[in-house]
Structure formats: C-alpha cells, structure tokens
Design an enzyme around this catalytic site. Structure first.
Site, PDB file in Angstrom:
ATOM      1  N   ASP A   1       0.804  -1.224   0.000  1.00  0.00           N
ATOM      2  CA  ASP A   1       0.000   0.000   0.000  1.00  0.00           C
ATOM      3  C   ASP A   1       0.840   1.280   0.000  1.00  0.00           C
ATOM      4  O   ASP A   1       1.912   1.324   0.594  1.00  0.00           O
ATOM      5  CB  ASP A   1      -0.889  -0.027   1.258  1.00  0.00           C
ATOM      6  CG  ASP A   1      -2.135   0.809   1.107  1.00  0.00           C
ATOM      7  OD1 ASP A   1      -2.644   0.915  -0.024  1.00  0.00           O
ATOM      8  OD2 ASP A   1      -2.600   1.358   2.128  1.00  0.00           O
ATOM      9  N   HIS A   2       0.292   2.301  -0.636  1.00  0.00           N
ATOM     10  CA  HIS A   2       0.926   3.640  -0.625  1.00  0.00           C
ATOM     11  C   HIS A   2       2.394   3.598  -1.009  1.00  0.00           C
ATOM     12  O   HIS A   2       3.259   4.085  -0.283  1.00  0.00           O
ATOM     13  CB  HIS A   2       0.770   4.299   0.753  1.00  0.00           C
ATOM     14  CG  HIS A   2      -0.603   4.847   0.980  1.00  0.00           C
ATOM     15  ND1 HIS A   2      -1.080   5.939   0.289  1.00  0.00           N
ATOM     16  CD2 HIS A   2      -1.603   4.444   1.797  1.00  0.00           C
ATOM     17  CE1 HIS A   2      -2.331   6.193   0.682  1.00  0.00           C
ATOM     18  NE2 HIS A   2      -2.668   5.284   1.585  1.00  0.00           N
TER      19      HIS A   2
ATOM     20  N   HIS B   1      -7.032  10.007   6.323  1.00  0.00           N
ATOM     21  CA  HIS B   1      -6.231   9.014   7.044  1.00  0.00           C
ATOM     22  C   HIS B   1      -6.054   9.395   8.515  1.00  0.00           C
ATOM     23  O   HIS B   1      -6.143  10.557   8.887  1.00  0.00           O
ATOM     24  CB  HIS B   1      -4.836   8.906   6.424  1.00  0.00           C
ATOM     25  CG  HIS B   1      -4.815   8.240   5.085  1.00  0.00           C
ATOM     26  ND1 HIS B   1      -4.728   8.930   3.921  1.00  0.00           N
ATOM     27  CD2 HIS B   1      -4.872   6.935   4.743  1.00  0.00           C
ATOM     28  CE1 HIS B   1      -4.716   8.078   2.896  1.00  0.00           C
ATOM     29  NE2 HIS B   1      -4.817   6.859   3.371  1.00  0.00           N
TER      30      HIS B   1
ATOM     31  N   HIS C   1      -9.982   4.952   1.243  1.00  0.00           N
ATOM     32  CA  HIS C   1      -8.893   5.017   2.221  1.00  0.00           C
ATOM     33  C   HIS C   1      -9.384   5.818   3.422  1.00  0.00           C
ATOM     34  O   HIS C   1     -10.353   6.567   3.335  1.00  0.00           O
ATOM     35  CB  HIS C   1      -7.663   5.705   1.616  1.00  0.00           C
ATOM     36  CG  HIS C   1      -6.877   4.821   0.694  1.00  0.00           C
ATOM     37  ND1 HIS C   1      -5.570   4.480   0.924  1.00  0.00           N
ATOM     38  CD2 HIS C   1      -7.242   4.192  -0.449  1.00  0.00           C
ATOM     39  CE1 HIS C   1      -5.145   3.690  -0.048  1.00  0.00           C
ATOM     40  NE2 HIS C   1      -6.136   3.497  -0.896  1.00  0.00           N
ATOM     41  N   GLY C   2      -8.707   5.659   4.555  1.00  0.00           N
ATOM     42  CA  GLY C   2      -9.099   6.422   5.736  1.00  0.00           C
ATOM     43  C   GLY C   2     -10.434   5.967   6.310  1.00  0.00           C
ATOM     44  O   GLY C   2     -11.160   6.745   6.934  1.00  0.00           O
TER      45      GLY C   2
ATOM     46  N   SER D   1     -11.141   4.155   8.839  1.00  0.00           N
ATOM     47  CA  SER D   1     -11.246   4.111  10.304  1.00  0.00           C
ATOM     48  C   SER D   1     -12.047   5.280  10.855  1.00  0.00           C
ATOM     49  O   SER D   1     -12.655   5.172  11.918  1.00  0.00           O
ATOM     50  CB  SER D   1      -9.847   4.147  10.932  1.00  0.00           C
ATOM     51  OG  SER D   1      -9.115   3.004  10.594  1.00  0.00           O
TER      52      SER D   1
ATOM     53  N   ASN E   1     -10.121   0.247   2.986  1.00  0.00           N
ATOM     54  CA  ASN E   1      -8.821   0.212   3.665  1.00  0.00           C
ATOM     55  C   ASN E   1      -8.940   0.687   5.108  1.00  0.00           C
ATOM     56  O   ASN E   1      -9.445   1.781   5.369  1.00  0.00           O
ATOM     57  CB  ASN E   1      -7.834   1.142   2.958  1.00  0.00           C
ATOM     58  CG  ASN E   1      -7.280   0.553   1.683  1.00  0.00           C
ATOM     59  OD1 ASN E   1      -7.856  -0.365   1.110  1.00  0.00           O
ATOM     60  ND2 ASN E   1      -6.160   1.081   1.244  1.00  0.00           N
TER      61      ASN E   1
ATOM     62  N   THR F   1      -5.917   2.684  10.998  1.00  0.00           N
ATOM     63  CA  THR F   1      -5.873   3.351  12.305  1.00  0.00           C
ATOM     64  C   THR F   1      -6.734   2.651  13.358  1.00  0.00           C
ATOM     65  O   THR F   1      -6.332   2.562  14.530  1.00  0.00           O
ATOM     66  CB  THR F   1      -6.306   4.822  12.144  1.00  0.00           C
ATOM     67  OG1 THR F   1      -5.448   5.430  11.167  1.00  0.00           O
ATOM     68  CG2 THR F   1      -6.181   5.578  13.451  1.00  0.00           C
TER      69      THR F   1
HETATM   70 ZN   LIG Z   1      -4.465   5.042   2.501  1.00  0.00          ZN
END
Ligand SMILES: [Zn+2]
Length: 280
Positions: free
Chosen positions: A84-85, A182, A210-211, A213, A232, A235
C-alpha cells in the site's frame, strides 16, 4: 485455504455487490489478529503493508511478506497480500517476488498530469509481473507528514476526471477522495454518498476507500452500498492494539511481553471481526 490474489477478492466482492476489507499490518502479531478476526467473521481479507511499514522493517520487504504468505496459506478464509501507498519504484519492483498480488501506486498528491504519467508507467511494469494496480485520484489527506498538506480536507474526486484517469492509466482499482481522511481516531468523517454513486457510474473499475477508520459504521455500510468495493482500514487497528497493550502492560510487572501482546492481538481480532461484518 490458499493465498489468493487481491484482484480475485475485489472482483468477487464487486460481483456480489459487497465490499472487501484491507487491513494494515505492522507486525506479524497484527496479521495474526487480522486473520483470526477474518476467520471468526467467515470472510476473506486483504493483508496490506504500507511503504512506511516496510521502512519500519528496515526497508526490507521480504521477511514480513514471507510470514504473511505462510499465514495466508494456513488460514481458513481466503487471504491476499497488498502493498500500500508505494511511492518508490524500487519497492514495487520487489512486490511480486515477495508474494504480493497488488500494489497501490501513490501519486495522489501529485498534479494530475504527473499522477497520470507516474501511474501509467508503473502500471505497465506491474502488469508485466502479473500484479494488479490501485491508484489514487483526488488525494485522501492525513497520511503522516502530509497531514498539513494544502490538499487536505474538502478535496473531492471528480467523476469525469476519474474516468479519464482510469482510461489514461489502465489501473485496476481507483482510490477516491469522498470525505474520509487518514489517521482519524474517531468515527466522525462524513462521506459524500452521492459522489460515490456518481463515481461508481462513471468509472469502470472498483472504487477504494482510504481512511475508513474515521467513518461511522452505518456510513461505511452505506458507502459499500453506494459503490465502494475495497475498504482500507489501518488506524482503527492501531487504536485497538495500542490501547489493549497499554492497559495490559499497566496491569503487570512481569517482563514477559507475551501476555500483553496476546491482549493486543485479541483486540485486533475483535475489531477486524466487527468491521468485516459492517463491510460485508
Ligand atoms: Zn491510505
């Protein structure tokens, strides 16, 4: 259950109108907790390792990946590995040999033309190695040093530009900016569900959030219903892991780290089982 490819899990989720969760792994005990949670939930799972985590492991891709491949091979649910990333080409060149079946090429913070050029170049090389490629358009903020970036909150992915981007780069999945960020430790993000639906209609490939959480459970479910396929989550696991570890360490004077780590691993498993039920 063998190690499967991320492309298989994502396409299976998409064809049944559901989502598949990808959880960030930092250490092997994180991964053990994730697989335990997935088995409890009876759902497949993607183990993802970020470039930052590779840096944490002294820049070595293979030792952790080898452990994850072995863990996946013995899991009772399908498991895939995703890198990832990734911002450095040296890293994604190692992905296939290490057991990863997909890579996120992170050009989300670049200007559009540069993002297209970087992503298209990487995609061509990664496809040659049989890897699926995820890219980002719109920039999901909050990642480490980028937390104060001028891009941060409020940026949204434009559906028409997203369709052009996918056409120009040939990527297999697209991470979109629809309101999440994120590193959020509270579930307080508001997503633009209409935009997710518009992106789903405009873009031919599966969408990635993404992010996640920072997104409330019911909104996460609604996001999947609106068209998000890969979710994804990082956190939320760190919050669970570190919280349980801190509490367990405070409750003992023993030096053996195993009992506190078991508590941390169990907290990860509980969080994963819950979130997999949400994402479906
Ligand atoms: Zn991400």
């Amino acid at each position: 259950m063998p190690l499967v490819t991320t492309a298989t899990l994502v396409s299976d989720a998409r064809s049944r109108g559901g989502g598949v969760a990808a959880f960030n792994v930092v250490t092997l005990d994180h991964a053990e907790g994730i697989v335990t949670g997935a088995q409890r939930s009876g759902r497949p799972v993607i183990l993802q390792v970020s470039e930052n985590t590779v840096k944490f492991h002294a820049g070595r891709v293979r030792p952790l990946a080898a452990a994850l491949v072995a863990l996946a091979a013995e899991a009772a649910v399908p498991v895939s590995l995703h890198l990832d990333h990734v911002e450095t080409a040296e890293l994604w060149r190692e992905a296939a040999g290490a057991g990863y079946s997909s890579v996120m090429v992170d050009g989300g913070s670049l200007p559009y033309e540069q993002n297209v050029a970087v992503t298209a170049g990487a995609r061509s090389r990664l496809h040659e190695q049989g890897l699926a490629v995820e890219a980002e358009l719109g920039y999901v903020g909050g990642k480490d040093s980028q937390a104060t970036s001028a891009h941060a909150p409020g940026v949204r992915t434009d559906p028409q530009q997203a369709a052009e981007f996918v056409g120009a780069t040939g990527v297999d999945a697209l991470a979109v900016a629809v309101g999440s960020s994120h590193a959020m430790t509270t579930q307080s993000a508001e997503l633009d569900l209409d935009l997710i639906a518009a992106l789903r209609d405009a873009v031919p490939v599966p969408l990635v959030l993404h992010g996640s959480s920072g997104v409330p459970d019911h909104t996460l479910r609604a996001a999947v219903d609106a068209g998000i396929v890969k979710v994804n989550i990082g956190t939320a696991l760190n919050v669970a892991y570190t919280g349980a570890l801190r509490e367990a360490l405070a409750a003992t004077a023993k030096s053996d780290p195993r009992q506190p780590l078991i508590a941390a691993r169990n907290a990860v498993a509980d969080t994963v089982a819950h979130l997999l039920d949400v994402v479906g």
